[in-house]
Design a protein around this motif. Structure first.
Motif, PDB file in Angstrom:
ATOM      1  N   GLN A   1    -137.648  41.589  -3.608  1.00 13.49           N
ATOM      2  CA  GLN A   1    -136.839  42.719  -3.927  1.00 13.49           C
ATOM      3  C   GLN A   1    -135.410  42.027  -4.368  1.00 13.49           C
ATOM      4  OE1 GLN A   1    -136.877  45.278  -0.509  1.00 13.49           O
ATOM      5  NE2 GLN A   1    -138.229  46.803  -1.732  1.00 13.49           N
ATOM      6  N   GLY A   2    -134.734  42.466  -5.342  1.00 11.56           N
ATOM      7  CA  GLY A   2    -133.387  42.142  -5.707  1.00 11.56           C
ATOM      8  C   GLY A   2    -132.709  43.281  -6.189  1.00 11.56           C
ATOM      9  N   VAL A   3    -131.490  43.083  -5.803  1.00 12.07           N
ATOM     10  CA  VAL A   3    -130.391  44.171  -6.297  1.00 12.07           C
ATOM     11  C   VAL A   3    -129.424  43.803  -7.336  1.00 12.07           C
ATOM     12  CG1 VAL A   3    -128.441  45.730  -5.271  1.00 12.07           C
ATOM     13  CG2 VAL A   3    -130.518  45.083  -3.897  1.00 12.07           C
ATOM     14  N   ALA A   4    -129.009  44.678  -8.201  1.00 12.89           N
ATOM     15  CA  ALA A   4    -128.180  44.508  -9.351  1.00 12.89           C
ATOM     16  C   ALA A   4    -126.775  44.367  -8.684  1.00 12.89           C
ATOM     17  CB  ALA A   4    -128.320  45.395 -10.365  1.00 12.89           C
ATOM     18  N   PRO A   5    -125.879  43.642  -9.137  1.00 17.32           N
ATOM     19  CA  PRO A   5    -124.506  43.640  -8.663  1.00 17.32           C
ATOM     20  C   PRO A   5    -123.767  44.713  -9.321  1.00 17.32           C
ATOM     21  CG  PRO A   5    -125.206  41.470  -9.720  1.00 17.32           C
ATOM     22  CD  PRO A   5    -126.154  42.317  -9.998  1.00 17.32           C
TER      23      PRO A   5
ATOM     24  N   ILE B   1    -137.133  37.395  -7.996  1.00 18.36           N
ATOM     25  CA  ILE B   1    -138.000  36.389  -8.086  1.00 18.36           C
ATOM     26  C   ILE B   1    -137.627  35.250  -6.922  1.00 18.36           C
ATOM     27  CG2 ILE B   1    -138.708  34.452  -9.496  1.00 18.36           C
ATOM     28  CD1 ILE B   1    -137.990  36.126 -11.996  1.00 18.36           C
ATOM     29  N   ALA B   2    -136.620  35.134  -6.611  1.00 13.69           N
ATOM     30  CA  ALA B   2    -136.116  34.316  -5.773  1.00 13.69           C
ATOM     31  C   ALA B   2    -136.569  34.825  -4.170  1.00 13.69           C
ATOM     32  CB  ALA B   2    -134.535  34.025  -5.581  1.00 13.69           C
TER      33      ALA B   2
ATOM     34  N   TYR C   1    -140.467  34.171  -3.859  1.00 13.70           N
ATOM     35  CA  TYR C   1    -140.723  32.863  -3.674  1.00 13.70           C
ATOM     36  C   TYR C   1    -140.453  32.525  -2.056  1.00 13.70           C
ATOM     37  CZ  TYR C   1    -141.626  30.595  -8.323  1.00 13.70           C
ATOM     38  OH  TYR C   1    -142.506  30.118  -9.412  1.00 13.70           O
ATOM     39  N   ARG C   2    -139.440  33.055  -1.695  1.00 14.28           N
ATOM     40  CA  ARG C   2    -139.153  33.016  -0.206  1.00 14.28           C
ATOM     41  C   ARG C   2    -140.262  33.475   0.697  1.00 14.28           C
ATOM     42  NH1 ARG C   2    -137.742  36.969   3.891  1.00 14.28           N
ATOM     43  NH2 ARG C   2    -136.886  38.035   2.198  1.00 14.28           N
TER      44      ARG C   2
ATOM     45  N   LEU D   1    -130.152  40.389 -13.908  1.00 12.31           N
ATOM     46  CA  LEU D   1    -129.762  39.598 -12.462  1.00 12.31           C
ATOM     47  C   LEU D   1    -130.571  40.076 -11.319  1.00 12.31           C
ATOM     48  CD1 LEU D   1    -125.924  39.863 -13.008  1.00 12.31           C
ATOM     49  CD2 LEU D   1    -127.310  37.817 -13.174  1.00 12.31           C
TER      50      LEU D   1
ATOM     51  N   LYS E   1    -133.436  41.163 -11.371  1.00  9.76           N
ATOM     52  CA  LYS E   1    -134.994  40.492 -11.501  1.00  9.76           C
ATOM     53  C   LYS E   1    -135.127  39.019 -10.976  1.00  9.76           C
ATOM     54  CE  LYS E   1    -138.937  39.462 -14.462  1.00  9.76           C
ATOM     55  NZ  LYS E   1    -139.135  39.548 -16.081  1.00  9.76           N
ATOM     56  N   ARG E   2    -133.964  38.227 -11.537  1.00 11.98           N
ATOM     57  CA  ARG E   2    -133.754  37.007 -10.965  1.00 11.98           C
ATOM     58  C   ARG E   2    -133.761  36.845  -9.392  1.00 11.98           C
ATOM     59  NH1 ARG E   2    -130.617  34.582 -16.032  1.00 11.98           N
ATOM     60  NH2 ARG E   2    -132.146  35.916 -17.593  1.00 11.98           N
ATOM     61  N   ALA E   3    -132.889  37.743  -8.801  1.00 15.98           N
ATOM     62  CA  ALA E   3    -132.747  37.811  -7.390  1.00 15.98           C
ATOM     63  C   ALA E   3    -134.173  38.315  -6.885  1.00 15.98           C
ATOM     64  CB  ALA E   3    -131.724  38.937  -6.999  1.00 15.98           C
TER      65      ALA E   3
END
Lengths: 134, 168
Positions: free
Chosen positions: B76-80, B98-99, B102-103, B92, B94-96
């Protein structure tokens, strides 16, 4: 009826067409780093440079990116980052994650890195073929 | 007679309360607590039965020569808050995500290093801290699906573990 010698030019042409792009392709060293803090992306770095010496390894996965008239590989990759990321995933990515909970307050810090890696790149007018070397 | 009985009850209650407070005071010193903690040395060490050690839950997939293990995670990632366009927010987030995915894969495959520290003063927790650390190299993970809703991006990522990857 063609003789065996008569087929030789055709075979050479086919082989040349297959392998010539690899002979003409340039080699680039590409690295990537993304920093995520508290689930929000804070920085992203993509480094692209020409290889100063011949890379060793065999060709693996390839991708095709639209150049959009540009011959700058950095711009081409940034324009279609998702496709390039699918190629990066096939290589080795390093993940470093640190999380801290102090009195029920959470802080997380994640760094996703692709170490410098060699890619062969063949840029034509419309398309750029990027192949990972292993 | 009634007043005498009432007085007796009140005096008994007061004496009991005083006795209770004395017990509380005695329990305060740390030395006594230490003695209580040291008691496991006297007891014989717990040895689980052999059958309990060797048995493996059947529901967990095992990595064998013929059986690959599929690991699926949802990052899960949040947009700034300071994005110029919805497209930038999506990229942004999506990239968060993806990281984060991976974690999660690294946590499942390699494990997490956990360090904890609690500071206690007068039997009250003053500060509680837990640190976790994940460090791994991951290859050939695949994004299966990406969803973006209300500024939250969720990435489904999969990795296939096979025995051949671990052989020399």
């Amino acid at each position: 009826m063609r003789s065996r010698d008569g087929d030789r030019p055709l075979t050479l042409t086919i082989l040349t067409l297959i392998f010539l792009p690899y002979l003409w392709a340039d080699e680039y060293i590409i690295s990537y780093r993304a920093v995520v803090r508290d689930a929000i992306m804070v920085s992203e770095t993509l480094n692209v440079s020409r290889a100063m010496q011949k890379c060793e390894g065999r060709h693996t996965t390839s991708i095709l990116l639209e150049t959009g008239g540009s011959d700058d590989l950095h711009q081409i990759i940034v324009h279609d980052h998702d496709t390039f990321f699918s190629l990066m995933q096939q290589t080795t990515l390093h993940i470093d994650h640190r999380e801290k909970n102090i009195d029920a307050t959470n802080q997380s810090h994640t760094i996703l890195t692709m170490p410098p890696q060699c890619f062969t790149v063949d840029i034509n007018q419309d398309l750029a073929k990027i192949t990972a070397l292993k | 007679m009634r007043y005498f009985l009432l007085l007796l009850v009140v005096m008994t209650g007061t004496a009991f309360a005083a006795e209770q407070s004395d017990v509380t005071v005695k329990a305060r010193p740390a030395a006594e607590t230490t003695v209580i903690c040291a008691s496991p040395q006297e007891e014989p060490a717990y040895t689980p039965p052999v059958s309990q050690v060797t048995s493996v839950p059947k529901s967990e997939p095992l990595l064998t020569e013929t059986n690959n293990v599929h690991i699926t995670v949802y990052g899960q990632g949040v947009a700034p808050m300071t994005t110029t366009s919805p497209a930038q927010a999506y990229a942004l987030a999506k990239r968060a995500a993806i990281a984060d995915a991976y974690r999660l894969i690294a946590e499942k495959v390699k494990g997490v290093r956990v360090e904890g520290q609690d500071t206690i003063k007068n039997m009250i927790v003053k500060r509680s801290m837990v640190r976790t650390h994940v460090d791994a190299m991951i290859r050939q993970a695949n994004i299966i699906e990406t969803t973006f809703k209300d500024g939250l991006c969720e990435v489904e990522m999969e990795i296939v573990l096979s025995r051949s990857q671990f052989s020399l």
